[in-house]
Design a protein around this motif. Structure first.
Motif, short mmCIF file in Angstrom:
data_model
loop_
_atom_site.label_atom_id
_atom_site.label_comp_id
_atom_site.label_asym_id
_atom_site.label_seq_id
_atom_site.Cartn_x
_atom_site.Cartn_y
_atom_site.Cartn_z
N GLY A 1 24.21 94.42 -35.50
CA GLY A 1 25.26 93.89 -34.64
C GLY A 1 26.56 94.66 -34.77
N ALA A 2 26.85 95.18 -35.97
CA ALA A 2 28.09 95.96 -36.16
C ALA A 2 28.08 97.18 -35.25
N ALA A 3 26.94 97.85 -35.18
CA ALA A 3 26.82 99.01 -34.31
C ALA A 3 26.96 98.61 -32.85
N HIS A 4 26.30 97.53 -32.46
CA HIS A 4 26.36 97.06 -31.08
C HIS A 4 27.80 96.74 -30.67
N LEU A 5 28.54 96.08 -31.56
CA LEU A 5 29.90 95.69 -31.23
C LEU A 5 30.84 96.89 -31.20
N ALA A 6 30.60 97.87 -32.09
CA ALA A 6 31.40 99.09 -32.03
C ALA A 6 31.16 99.82 -30.71
N LEU A 7 29.90 99.85 -30.26
CA LEU A 7 29.61 100.44 -28.96
C LEU A 7 30.31 99.68 -27.84
N ARG B 1 38.40 78.45 -31.93
CA ARG B 1 37.23 78.16 -32.76
C ARG B 1 35.95 78.70 -32.13
N GLY B 2 35.90 78.73 -30.81
CA GLY B 2 34.69 79.17 -30.14
C GLY B 2 34.61 80.66 -29.86
N LEU B 3 35.69 81.39 -30.13
CA LEU B 3 35.72 82.82 -29.85
C LEU B 3 34.76 83.57 -30.77
N ILE B 4 33.96 84.48 -30.22
CA ILE B 4 33.12 85.36 -31.02
C ILE B 4 33.40 86.81 -30.61
N ALA B 5 33.01 87.73 -31.47
CA ALA B 5 33.33 89.14 -31.24
C ALA B 5 32.78 89.65 -29.91
N GLY B 6 31.60 89.16 -29.52
CA GLY B 6 31.00 89.61 -28.28
C GLY B 6 31.80 89.25 -27.04
N ASP B 7 32.71 88.26 -27.17
CA ASP B 7 33.56 87.90 -26.04
C ASP B 7 34.60 88.96 -25.73
N LEU B 8 34.88 89.83 -26.68
CA LEU B 8 36.00 90.75 -26.53
C LEU B 8 35.74 91.86 -25.52
N GLY B 9 34.49 92.24 -25.35
CA GLY B 9 34.21 93.33 -24.43
C GLY B 9 34.72 93.03 -23.03
N GLU B 10 34.31 91.90 -22.49
CA GLU B 10 34.76 91.51 -21.15
C GLU B 10 36.27 91.32 -21.12
N ALA B 11 36.81 90.76 -22.22
CA ALA B 11 38.25 90.51 -22.25
C ALA B 11 39.05 91.81 -22.29
N ILE B 12 38.52 92.83 -22.98
CA ILE B 12 39.20 94.14 -22.97
C ILE B 12 39.26 94.67 -21.54
#
Length: 510
Positions: free
Chosen positions: A261-267, A490-501
């Protein structure tokens, strides 16, 4: 936006008075006027204003405010903790003016015994920016009584900084006033921005008291608060005829079994950050999961094996040949040879690098690893990683985030992104910047991996490393705020950041 320390503000004041000839009483009158306006705004139509005054300029500002409020017909009075014969020259002068104007001044310390409550305002003019130790005696007692009045419903207005709060670190030195609003003068103070300072300061209003810009310019800028306008200017719009090569080629070295997941999120951070071509280099078994849902990314399989070591050098150098920048660290398999590999790779690849997570832990084990590298480096530690890099405790790092980040950026000749509440970006060639966006929802696994990829994308896109790091930290924080609006902190997860960026770029039309 300039973010001043207490020492810088003293020097700016001195320069304005001694070099530019602005009378100190004129500055005090302007400061007191700003306090009076804020107090009148906070108080109910029939509400009382109790101004609690200390001995120095902070107390002087309070006397001015009380006089002006009285002139407006407000029920304003002063609780004086220091007798007239112990005041500074300016404070004594404005106290005399207030007394002549009919302001009731209580030298016996009894005014706060009144039932200040709903509709009333207590003005904290006790202690200013120069405080370096815990308030004691009558000052500590007055702070407690101000808090009691606030608990009873009164609004509390702090002058310059809440009494008891460090103007430099934002940490209470002991008993501390908790304000609903703070009126600070000329420039934002570091302690009103760095956590936990905002919790004590409440709403912060910066009042212009007429210090000439030329006076401030004579004092070197020690730190900046990166606002949205400045952050946006760091990232140019793409040229109409841009192609993917212009947007930059980024190599991401990340991931291991259990940490795909670390690699996926960095991508995710790299792709949403605008890199034209992104390639993941990792062990073969990591690729399927890391690339899932990321068809835009390419891959380069490293030789099968365990921890990264010397035997991976040639494969990494081959992958790096066409690249503009590299990200190393999120979820990598670290072992006894990883630090040696990292040094050799950075020396021979000669690419700007963003180092995160276990790359930072490898550096901590080999303190000389960063010395004399041929290309710029951006380090993105959280406080624990920074503590290991510096050989300090986390508490030591958190107690002086700006100072430590700036000192280490110079020592390591690297850009340091010290993550956390109010991320600090320190550049060896520029004043450090504090990032005023972001929220506690970002304190969840993987958000740092997204930031590493985002930073790498901007570096690969030919931004200077310091500019890339500042812009990435701001966009990342803003994206976190947008995601929190949708999912809650509380509900925010790292995967949400891509769309938000992507939403941030849309706001910026980038």
């Amino acid at each position: 936006m300039r973010l001043v320390s207490a020492a810088e503000m003293r020097e700016i004041d001195r320069t304005a008075i001694e070099v530019f000839g602005i009378p100190s009483l004129t500055l005090m009158d302007r400061a007191g006027r700003a306090v009076a306006e804020a107090a009148a705004e906070l108080a109910a139509p029939g509400g009382r204003v109790v101004v609690v005054c200390g001995a120095g300029n902070n107390g002087g500002d309070g006397y001015v405010a009380a006089r002006l409020l009285r002139a407006l017909g407000r029920d304003a009075r002063v609780l004086a903790l220091v007798p007239a014969d112990r005041l500074s020259r300016d404070a004594r002068a404005v106290r005399d003016q207030a007394q002549y104007a009919g302001v009731p001044i209580d030298d016996q310390g009894e005014l706060l015994a009144l039932d200040a409550g709903v509709g009333d305002v207590v003005v904290d003019a006790l202690l200013g920016t120069g405080l370096a130790r815990a308030p004691e005696g009558a000052f500590a007692a007055a702070i407690a009584r101000i808090e009691a009045a606030r608990s009873a419903g009164a609004r509390v207005l702090a002058v310059d900084v809440p009494s008891g709060l460090s103007a430099d670190t934002g940490r209470p030195l002991g008993p501390c006033v908790r304000a609903d609003r703070t009126v600070t003068f000329a420039f934002q103070k570091r302690g009103l921005v760095l956590h936990p300072g905002p919790e004590w300061a409440g709403e912060v209003v910066v009042a212009d008291i007429g210090i000439p810009p030329a006076a401030a310019a004579r004092v070197p800028v020690g730190c900046e608060l990166l606002d949205e306008i400045a952050a946006r200017l760091l990232v140019p719009a793409r040229a109409p005829d841009a192609h993917k090569g212009d947007a930059g080629r980024l190599l991401v070295v990340a991931g291991s079994p259990g940490k795909t997941g670390a690699a996926h999120l960095a991508l995710t951070g790299a792709l949403r950050g605008g890199a034209g071509l992104v390639t993941l280099s990792t062990r073969p078994e990591v690729l399927p999961l890391a690339l899932a849902g990321r068809p835009e990314a390419m891959s380069h399989a490293l030789p099968p094996g365990g921890a990264l070591g010397r035997s991976d050098l040639q494969a990494l150098l081959e992958a790096a040949k066409p690249m503009d920048a590299v990200v190393v660290g999120p979820g990598i398999p670290r072992g006894p040879e990883t630090a040696e590999l990292l040094r050799a790779f950075l020396e021979r690849a000669r690419l700007p690098a963003v180092l995160d997570a276990d790359a930072l832990n490898a550096i901590a084990e080999s303190p000389g690893l960063l010395r004399g590298l041929p290309a710029p480096v951006v380090l993105t530690p959280h406080p624990g990683e920074m503590a290991r890099l510096c050989g300090l405790s986390i508490a030591d790092v958190q107690a002086d985030r700006i100072g430590i980040a700036a000192a280490k950026a110079r020592e390591w000749n690297a850009v340091v992104v010290l993550k956390g509440a109010r991320t600090v970006v320190a550049d060896p060639e520029a004043p450090p910047s504090v990032i005023p966006v972001g929220n506690p929802g970002l304190a969840t696994g993987g958000t740092g991996d997204v930031l590493a990829g985002l930073t790498g994308a901007l570096v690969a896109g030919h931004l200077a490393p310091g500019a890339a790091a500042r812009a990435a930290a701001w966009v990342h924080g803003r994206a976190g705020d947008l995601a929190a609006r949708r999912f809650g902190e509380r509900g925010l997860i790292a995967g949400d950041l891509g769309e938000a960026i992507g939403a941030v770029w849309a706001e910026w039309r980038r």
